[in-house]
Design a protein around this motif. Structure first.
Motif, PDB file in Angstrom:
ATOM      1  N   ARG A 232     -43.558 -33.522 -37.730  1.00  0.00           N
ATOM      2  CA  ARG A 232     -43.971 -34.893 -38.093  1.00  0.00           C
ATOM      3  C   ARG A 232     -42.838 -35.895 -37.921  1.00  0.00           C
ATOM      4  O   ARG A 232     -42.691 -36.837 -38.691  1.00  0.00           O
ATOM      5  CB  ARG A 232     -44.456 -34.914 -39.543  1.00  0.00           C
ATOM      6  N   SER A 233     -41.997 -35.683 -36.900  1.00  0.00           N
ATOM      7  CA  SER A 233     -40.873 -36.618 -36.719  1.00  0.00           C
ATOM      8  C   SER A 233     -41.400 -38.012 -36.363  1.00  0.00           C
ATOM      9  O   SER A 233     -42.529 -38.168 -35.882  1.00  0.00           O
ATOM     10  CB  SER A 233     -39.939 -36.123 -35.613  1.00  0.00           C
TER      11      SER A 233
ATOM     12  N   VAL B  54     -41.859 -38.141 -32.384  1.00  0.00           N
ATOM     13  CA  VAL B  54     -42.855 -37.334 -31.668  1.00  0.00           C
ATOM     14  C   VAL B  54     -44.130 -37.144 -32.506  1.00  0.00           C
ATOM     15  O   VAL B  54     -45.155 -37.784 -32.266  1.00  0.00           O
ATOM     16  CB  VAL B  54     -42.299 -35.951 -31.229  1.00  0.00           C
TER      17      VAL B  54
ATOM     18  N   LYS C 271     -43.934 -27.814 -44.888  1.00  0.00           N
ATOM     19  CA  LYS C 271     -44.557 -27.520 -46.194  1.00  0.00           C
ATOM     20  C   LYS C 271     -46.033 -27.142 -46.045  1.00  0.00           C
ATOM     21  O   LYS C 271     -46.718 -26.920 -47.039  1.00  0.00           O
ATOM     22  CB  LYS C 271     -44.446 -28.743 -47.128  1.00  0.00           C
TER      23      LYS C 271
ATOM     24  N   GLY D 105     -40.783 -32.968 -20.941  1.00  0.00           N
ATOM     25  CA  GLY D 105     -39.529 -33.686 -20.654  1.00  0.00           C
ATOM     26  C   GLY D 105     -39.668 -34.718 -19.539  1.00  0.00           C
ATOM     27  O   GLY D 105     -39.368 -35.904 -19.746  1.00  0.00           O
TER      28      GLY D 105
HETATM   29  P1  NAP Z   1     -37.314 -33.039 -35.823  1.00  0.00           P
HETATM   30  O1  NAP Z   1     -36.991 -34.421 -36.275  1.00  0.00           O
HETATM   31  O2  NAP Z   1     -36.222 -32.066 -35.564  1.00  0.00           O
HETATM   32  O3  NAP Z   1     -38.346 -32.420 -36.875  1.00  0.00           O
HETATM   33  C1  NAP Z   1     -38.883 -31.142 -36.733  1.00  0.00           C
HETATM   34  C2  NAP Z   1     -40.244 -31.088 -37.382  1.00  0.00           C
HETATM   35  O4  NAP Z   1     -40.668 -29.722 -37.359  1.00  0.00           O
HETATM   36  C3  NAP Z   1     -40.249 -31.546 -38.849  1.00  0.00           C
HETATM   37  O5  NAP Z   1     -41.387 -32.346 -39.102  1.00  0.00           O
HETATM   38  C4  NAP Z   1     -40.305 -30.245 -39.624  1.00  0.00           C
HETATM   39  O6  NAP Z   1     -40.992 -30.337 -40.848  1.00  0.00           O
HETATM   40  C5  NAP Z   1     -41.099 -29.362 -38.666  1.00  0.00           C
HETATM   41  N1  NAP Z   1     -40.812 -27.967 -38.932  1.00  0.00           N
HETATM   42  C6  NAP Z   1     -39.600 -27.358 -38.957  1.00  0.00           C
HETATM   43  N2  NAP Z   1     -39.745 -26.055 -39.273  1.00  0.00           N
HETATM   44  C7  NAP Z   1     -41.072 -25.848 -39.441  1.00  0.00           C
HETATM   45  C8  NAP Z   1     -41.851 -24.719 -39.785  1.00  0.00           C
HETATM   46  N3  NAP Z   1     -41.285 -23.520 -40.029  1.00  0.00           N
HETATM   47  N4  NAP Z   1     -43.182 -24.855 -39.872  1.00  0.00           N
HETATM   48  C9  NAP Z   1     -43.762 -26.048 -39.628  1.00  0.00           C
HETATM   49  N5  NAP Z   1     -43.082 -27.157 -39.306  1.00  0.00           N
HETATM   50  C10 NAP Z   1     -41.751 -27.055 -39.217  1.00  0.00           C
HETATM   51  O7  NAP Z   1     -38.285 -33.076 -34.553  1.00  0.00           O
HETATM   52  P2  NAP Z   1     -38.220 -33.828 -33.158  1.00  0.00           P
HETATM   53  O8  NAP Z   1     -37.093 -34.772 -33.075  1.00  0.00           O
HETATM   54  O9  NAP Z   1     -39.608 -34.288 -32.937  1.00  0.00           O
HETATM   55  O10 NAP Z   1     -37.877 -32.617 -32.150  1.00  0.00           O
HETATM   56  C11 NAP Z   1     -38.662 -31.447 -32.102  1.00  0.00           C
HETATM   57  C12 NAP Z   1     -38.331 -30.687 -30.827  1.00  0.00           C
HETATM   58  O11 NAP Z   1     -38.773 -31.449 -29.727  1.00  0.00           O
HETATM   59  C13 NAP Z   1     -36.847 -30.445 -30.587  1.00  0.00           C
HETATM   60  O12 NAP Z   1     -36.687 -29.216 -29.914  1.00  0.00           O
HETATM   61  C14 NAP Z   1     -36.464 -31.570 -29.663  1.00  0.00           C
HETATM   62  O13 NAP Z   1     -35.328 -31.250 -28.856  1.00  0.00           O
HETATM   63  C15 NAP Z   1     -37.704 -31.675 -28.831  1.00  0.00           C
HETATM   64  N6  NAP Z   1     -37.917 -32.960 -28.180  1.00  0.00           N
HETATM   65  C16 NAP Z   1     -38.217 -32.934 -26.860  1.00  0.00           C
HETATM   66  C17 NAP Z   1     -38.492 -34.119 -26.198  1.00  0.00           C
HETATM   67  C18 NAP Z   1     -38.847 -34.064 -24.768  1.00  0.00           C
HETATM   68  O14 NAP Z   1     -38.889 -35.104 -24.121  1.00  0.00           O
HETATM   69  N7  NAP Z   1     -39.151 -32.908 -24.233  1.00  0.00           N
HETATM   70  C19 NAP Z   1     -38.436 -35.339 -26.882  1.00  0.00           C
HETATM   71  C20 NAP Z   1     -38.148 -35.325 -28.253  1.00  0.00           C
HETATM   72  C21 NAP Z   1     -37.899 -34.125 -28.898  1.00  0.00           C
HETATM   73  P3  NAP Z   1     -40.423 -31.233 -42.091  1.00  0.00           P
HETATM   74  O15 NAP Z   1     -40.758 -32.648 -41.729  1.00  0.00           O
HETATM   75  O16 NAP Z   1     -41.205 -30.737 -43.240  1.00  0.00           O
HETATM   76  O17 NAP Z   1     -38.964 -30.969 -42.166  1.00  0.00           O
END
Ligand code: NAP
Length: 292
Positions: free
Chosen positions: A165-166, A169, A194, A272
């Motif tokens: 839930r970032s 994204v 959660k 990406g």
């Molecule tokens: P983030 O800010 O790192 O947050 C991760 C999310 O995953 C949080 O909401 C977290 O929940 C949830 N989470 C973590 N562990 C979990 C579990 N065990 N069960 C369920 N949910 C869980 O996320 P982000 O910045 O969106 O990045 C996520 C991924 O996408 C990373 O690998 C990043 O490198 C990648 N990304 C890729 C691109 C692309 O263009 N390809 C762009 C952006 C990001 P909580 O909120 O409860 O902590």
């Protein structure tokens, strides 16, 4: 199983943008100019910014890369943001995240002129997105929606589960896919750390999107037969077989999940390239919105 090939789809978009640039040149109009601020030497950030600059070159946009050491004081960075806000030659700019811990990311994001905020992270643009008003959509969610659209994935009435839930994204993507639009009209569940019974919730998804940052988290037993699976995760994992010693791994166990999914994105080469394509779309739009 069909691969949702983000490289191929983004290439289509780049061609369209290149044509738009050529047309603008013919008409003697301004060429879009994207600036990027990069702080420090984080390997991932260097790669992402490098790919953005390269995409500008390929399309024919102008680009400027501004680099700072990771000890740069916050006020220097804020002053740079202000000068880019005022620089008429720059149509849009980004500040590559994450920033070092001593810099307040929200403060920097909020200092960007919303009209130049081509990453779509400013609260004004996020608010416009929620209300379906004109503005810049965040690049990764917009890229995923475009990938679904251009690959003719039906979304209306479908159950969509997003894990993560970032603000950049998962949360904006949940809004875009729940919208009364095409793509859209999904019934969206936004899951996070959660969430209880995550496996059972995921098993109901017609469209399952993982944006967590935990390599291989989504296993085949969490996926419904025939589901569309989008993997946003990009984590560097050790790989001694590669000269550089690492490779990117997604949040989905690709080998097993691809046996059940109807469509799936690879990592790398899925979300990406679509993120970069969205940034380019936003940059052209930034210039057009100014009536240039
Ligand atoms: P983030 O800010 O790192 O947050 C991760 C999310 O995953 C949080 O909401 C977290 O929940 C949830 N989470 C973590 N562990 C979990 C579990 N065990 N069960 C369920 N949910 C869980 O996320 P982000 O910045 O969106 O990045 C996520 C991924 O996408 C990373 O690998 C990043 O490198 C990648 N990304 C890729 C691109 C692309 O263009 N390809 C762009 C952006 C990001 P909580 O909120 O409860 O902590």
């Amino acid at each position: 199983m069909k691969l949702l090939d983000g490289r191929h789809t983004s290439e289509e978009i780049r061609k369209e943008l290149s044509e738009a640039v050529l047309q603008r040149k013919k008409e003697g109009k301004k060429i879009p100019h994207l600036a990027a601020i990069l702080v420090g030497n984080d390997g991932g950030s260097l790669t992402y910014v490098g790919a953005k600059v390269k995409a500008c070159d390929q399309i024919g946009f102008e680009s400027t890369l501004i680099r700072y050491d990771d000890s740069v004081p916050e006020d220097i960075l804020l002053a740079k943001v202000q000068s880019l806000n005022e620089d008429k030659s720059i149509d849009g700019f980004i500040v590559q995240l994450p920033l070092p811990a001593h810099i307040d990311e929200l403060k920097i994001t909020q200092a960007i002129d919303p009209k130049k905020d081509v990453d779509g992270f400013h609260p004004v643009n996020l608010g416009n997105m929620v209300l379906n008003l004109p503005g810049f959509l965040p690049a990764t969610p917009a890229g995923i929606v475009e990938l679904l659209k251009r690959n003719h994935i039906e979304t209306e009435g479908k159950k969509c589960v997003i894990i993560g839930r970032s603000n950049i994204v998962g949360t904006p993507l949940s809004i875009l896919l729940a919208r009364n639009s095409n793509p859209g009209n999904c019934t969206v569940t936004l899951a996070h750390s959660k969430t209880e019974n995550l496996k059972e919730i995921c098993q109901q998804a017609d469209i399952l999107i993982a944006a967590i940052g935990r390599p291989g988290f989504v296993t085949a037993d969490m996926v419904k037969e025939g589901a569309v699976v989008i993997d946003v995760g990009t984590t560097r994992v050790e790989d001694p077989s590669r000269a550089r010693g690492w490779r990117l791994k997604g949040d989905v166990d690709f080998d097993e999940v691809s046996k059940k999914a109807s469509h799936i994105t690879p990592v790398p080469g899925g979300v990406g390239p679509m993120t970069i394509a969205s940034l380019m779309i936003n940059t052209l739009k930034a210039m057009e919105l100014k009536g240039k």
